[in-house]
Design a protein around this motif. Structure first.
Motif, PDB file in Angstrom:
ATOM      1  N   GLN A 206       0.828  -1.219  -0.053  1.00  0.00           N
ATOM      2  CA  GLN A 206       0.055  -0.090   0.066  1.00  0.00           C
ATOM      3  C   GLN A 206       0.921   1.171  -0.177  1.00  0.00           C
ATOM      4  OE1 GLN A 206      -3.132   0.003   3.249  1.00  0.00           O
ATOM      5  NE2 GLN A 206      -3.431   2.097   2.609  1.00  0.00           N
ATOM      6  N   SER A 207       1.872   0.988   0.574  1.00  0.00           N
ATOM      7  CA  SER A 207       2.801   2.657   0.879  1.00  0.00           C
ATOM      8  C   SER A 207       3.455   2.686  -0.538  1.00  0.00           C
ATOM      9  CB  SER A 207       3.763   2.177   1.980  1.00  0.00           C
ATOM     10  OG  SER A 207       4.801   3.274   2.121  1.00  0.00           O
ATOM     11  N   LEU A 208       3.954   1.770  -1.266  1.00  0.00           N
ATOM     12  CA  LEU A 208       4.386   1.674  -2.536  1.00  0.00           C
ATOM     13  C   LEU A 208       3.553   2.544  -3.634  1.00  0.00           C
ATOM     14  CD1 LEU A 208       5.904  -1.858  -3.270  1.00  0.00           C
ATOM     15  CD2 LEU A 208       7.215   0.444  -3.317  1.00  0.00           C
ATOM     16  N   SER A 209       2.123   2.105  -3.433  1.00  0.00           N
ATOM     17  CA  SER A 209       1.141   2.558  -4.370  1.00  0.00           C
ATOM     18  C   SER A 209       0.856   4.212  -3.952  1.00  0.00           C
ATOM     19  CB  SER A 209      -0.185   1.722  -3.918  1.00  0.00           C
ATOM     20  OG  SER A 209      -1.341   2.536  -4.721  1.00  0.00           O
ATOM     21  N   GLU A 210       0.734   4.229  -2.557  1.00  0.00           N
ATOM     22  CA  GLU A 210       0.608   5.556  -1.852  1.00  0.00           C
ATOM     23  C   GLU A 210       1.765   6.429  -2.522  1.00  0.00           C
ATOM     24  OE1 GLU A 210      -1.578   4.545   1.977  1.00  0.00           O
ATOM     25  OE2 GLU A 210       0.494   4.994   2.178  1.00  0.00           O
ATOM     26  N   HIS A 211       3.029   6.115  -2.299  1.00  0.00           N
ATOM     27  CA  HIS A 211       4.097   6.956  -2.763  1.00  0.00           C
ATOM     28  C   HIS A 211       4.128   7.341  -4.050  1.00  0.00           C
ATOM     29  CE1 HIS A 211       7.668   9.248  -2.279  1.00  0.00           C
ATOM     30  NE2 HIS A 211       8.536   8.421  -3.189  1.00  0.00           N
ATOM     31  N   ALA A 212       3.646   6.196  -5.119  1.00  0.00           N
ATOM     32  CA  ALA A 212       3.416   6.441  -6.438  1.00  0.00           C
ATOM     33  C   ALA A 212       2.632   7.734  -7.096  1.00  0.00           C
ATOM     34  CB  ALA A 212       3.020   5.393  -7.418  1.00  0.00           C
ATOM     35  N   ASP A 213       1.374   7.694  -5.963  1.00  0.00           N
ATOM     36  CA  ASP A 213       0.557   8.886  -6.097  1.00  0.00           C
ATOM     37  C   ASP A 213       1.204  10.222  -5.693  1.00  0.00           C
ATOM     38  OD1 ASP A 213      -1.739   6.902  -7.119  1.00  0.00           O
ATOM     39  OD2 ASP A 213      -2.401   6.813  -4.932  1.00  0.00           O
ATOM     40  N   ARG A 214       1.767  10.203  -4.657  1.00  0.00           N
ATOM     41  CA  ARG A 214       2.351  11.272  -4.313  1.00  0.00           C
ATOM     42  C   ARG A 214       3.259  11.912  -5.574  1.00  0.00           C
ATOM     43  NH1 ARG A 214      -0.663   9.998  -0.786  1.00  0.00           N
ATOM     44  NH2 ARG A 214      -1.947  11.069  -2.368  1.00  0.00           N
ATOM     45  N   LEU A 215       4.234  11.192  -5.974  1.00  0.00           N
ATOM     46  CA  LEU A 215       4.791  11.408  -7.112  1.00  0.00           C
ATOM     47  C   LEU A 215       4.307  11.972  -8.163  1.00  0.00           C
ATOM     48  CD1 LEU A 215       7.521   8.421  -6.811  1.00  0.00           C
ATOM     49  CD2 LEU A 215       7.951  10.995  -6.295  1.00  0.00           C
ATOM     50  N   SER A 216       3.066  11.263  -8.542  1.00  0.00           N
ATOM     51  CA  SER A 216       2.290  11.872  -9.787  1.00  0.00           C
ATOM     52  C   SER A 216       1.492  12.997  -9.467  1.00  0.00           C
ATOM     53  CB  SER A 216       1.025  10.676 -10.019  1.00  0.00           C
ATOM     54  OG  SER A 216       0.068  10.686  -9.184  1.00  0.00           O
ATOM     55  N   GLU A 217       1.400  13.419  -8.264  1.00  0.00           N
ATOM     56  CA  GLU A 217       0.570  14.841  -7.889  1.00  0.00           C
ATOM     57  C   GLU A 217       1.512  15.847  -7.996  1.00  0.00           C
ATOM     58  OE1 GLU A 217      -2.361  12.770  -4.567  1.00  0.00           O
ATOM     59  OE2 GLU A 217      -0.512  13.585  -3.777  1.00  0.00           O
ATOM     60  N   LEU A 218       2.815  15.456  -8.083  1.00  0.00           N
ATOM     61  CA  LEU A 218       3.793  16.537  -8.232  1.00  0.00           C
ATOM     62  C   LEU A 218       4.480  16.475  -9.618  1.00  0.00           C
ATOM     63  CD1 LEU A 218       5.286  18.637  -6.326  1.00  0.00           C
ATOM     64  CD2 LEU A 218       7.372  16.719  -6.066  1.00  0.00           C
ATOM     65  N   GLY A 219       3.703  15.852 -10.515  1.00  0.00           N
ATOM     66  CA  GLY A 219       4.102  15.389 -11.885  1.00  0.00           C
ATOM     67  C   GLY A 219       5.326  14.927 -12.186  1.00  0.00           C
ATOM     68  N   ARG A 220       5.892  14.063 -11.431  1.00  0.00           N
ATOM     69  CA  ARG A 220       7.079  13.310 -11.579  1.00  0.00           C
ATOM     70  C   ARG A 220       6.642  11.993 -12.035  1.00  0.00           C
ATOM     71  NH1 ARG A 220      10.471  13.700  -5.996  1.00  0.00           N
ATOM     72  NH2 ARG A 220      11.158  12.065  -7.155  1.00  0.00           N
ATOM     73  N   TRP A 221       6.207  11.972 -13.201  1.00  0.00           N
ATOM     74  CA  TRP A 221       5.738  10.778 -13.825  1.00  0.00           C
ATOM     75  C   TRP A 221       6.462   9.683 -14.058  1.00  0.00           C
ATOM     76  CZ3 TRP A 221       0.721  10.916 -13.551  1.00  0.00           C
ATOM     77  CH2 TRP A 221      -0.084  11.920 -13.305  1.00  0.00           C
ATOM     78  N   ALA A 222       7.550  10.017 -14.539  1.00  0.00           N
ATOM     79  CA  ALA A 222       8.893   8.827 -14.482  1.00  0.00           C
ATOM     80  C   ALA A 222       9.022   8.246 -13.342  1.00  0.00           C
ATOM     81  CB  ALA A 222      10.036   9.563 -15.225  1.00  0.00           C
ATOM     82  N   ASP A 223       9.052   8.635 -12.102  1.00  0.00           N
ATOM     83  CA  ASP A 223       9.329   8.176 -10.732  1.00  0.00           C
ATOM     84  C   ASP A 223       8.026   7.379 -10.403  1.00  0.00           C
ATOM     85  OD1 ASP A 223      11.778   9.204 -10.509  1.00  0.00           O
ATOM     86  OD2 ASP A 223      11.136  11.327  -9.682  1.00  0.00           O
ATOM     87  N   ALA A 224       6.925   8.010 -10.845  1.00  0.00           N
ATOM     88  CA  ALA A 224       5.803   7.165 -10.316  1.00  0.00           C
ATOM     89  C   ALA A 224       5.704   6.081 -11.118  1.00  0.00           C
ATOM     90  CB  ALA A 224       4.362   8.257 -10.743  1.00  0.00           C
TER      91      ALA A 224
END
Length: 279
Positions: A206-224
């Motif tokens: 769940q934390s992996l999923s949540e952190h991917a969401d946090r990255l996407s909210e910042l526009g860091r799509w490659a990291d997401a």
């Protein structure tokens, strides 16, 4: 030992009937909150806090750290009711009490994270970040589930408040804690016949999923994309029932970075694995 168990131990150590009543009130508050009754939880939690204050005044030593945890919990019940100022005050009191005892470092870190989360909800961002930094400095090398969950909640609160850069920083710390906890649980499981720790596995996924969401909210799509790919791979090994949702998220992220064929493949697999398709 959980905080309710510690409260029961306080009864053995001299709290007597008063401690038993505090145990009953604290347990009832927790049940009410889990059942979605925040008002009932706050009412019962307030009773538990009052009883514990009396025990501490009577110098029942074992009740002192339990009062800290009860204040911490009660702040959450009040926050759920929108009573933010009261929630902040109780969280601040909990952290202040924990700070008074040097051997309570882990407890202090947990209460500081709760305090930071309440401050975010109250719009006091600078103070929230200061409390979080202090908490991280105490026990970053040896996390516990309560602290890791607090970090995850704080990251979500920051994201909800539109503070996406800060949310990513806190979320990354939370993920590192959950990763360490999952690894620790895996090490314990390898040494005994009981096998996997499914709760630790689920929370890390769940934390992996949540952190991917946090990255996407910042526009860091490659990291997401990178994080969501790790999440999908992890779910394949540990939680097949969560895989469809994570594949759908991964497909969205892949599309945003122009990997259209992979996005289509992930979306199609998600559709095949969804409960509706299975039925």
């Amino acid at each position: 030992m959980g905080w309710i168990q510690k409260l029961r131990q306080a009864a053995v150590d001299g709290g007597g009937a008063g401690t038993r009543r505090a145990v009953e009130a604290a347990e009832a508050a927790g049940r009410a909150f889990r059942d979605g009754d925040a008002a009932g939880a706050a009412e019962r939690g307030d009773a538990a806090v009052r009883m514990l204050r009396e025990l501490v005044a009577q110098r029942v030593r074992a009740a002192e750290p339990v009062l800290v945890r009860a204040l911490d919990k009660q702040s959450g019940y009040l926050a759920a009711l929108g009573r933010q100022d009261e929630a902040v005050a109780l969280a601040e009191e909990a952290a202040g009490l924990a700070r008074a005892e040097p051997e309570w470092a882990q407890l202090l870190a947990t209460t500081l994270v709760t305090y930071a989360t309440r401050l975010v909800r109250a719009g006091r961002l600078a103070e929230a970040l200061e409390a979080e930094r202090e908490a991280t400095g105490i026990v970053e090398a040896l996390p516990e589930p309560v602290l890791a969950q607090g970090m995850s909640d704080l990251a979500a609160g920051l994201a909800e408040a539109g503070e996406h850069a800060e949310a990513v920083v806190i979320s990354e710390r939370a993920l590192a804690m959950w990763r360490m906890l999952a690894g620790r649980a895996a090490g314990r499981s390898a040494g005994r016949a009981a096998g996997r720790d499914e709760k630790a596995e689920e929370r890390f996924g769940q934390s992996l999923s949540e952190h991917a969401d946090r990255l996407s909210e910042l526009g860091r799509w490659a990291d997401a994309v990178e994080l969501s790919a790790e999440c999908v791979a992890y779910r394949r090994q540990t939680a097949q029932e969560q895989l469809a949702a994570d594949l759908r998220r991964h497909a969205v992220f892949l599309e945003r970075v122009g990997r259209d064929l992979e996005a289509i493949a992930a979306a199609e697999e998600a559709e095949r694995r969804s409960p509706a398709s299975a039925s």
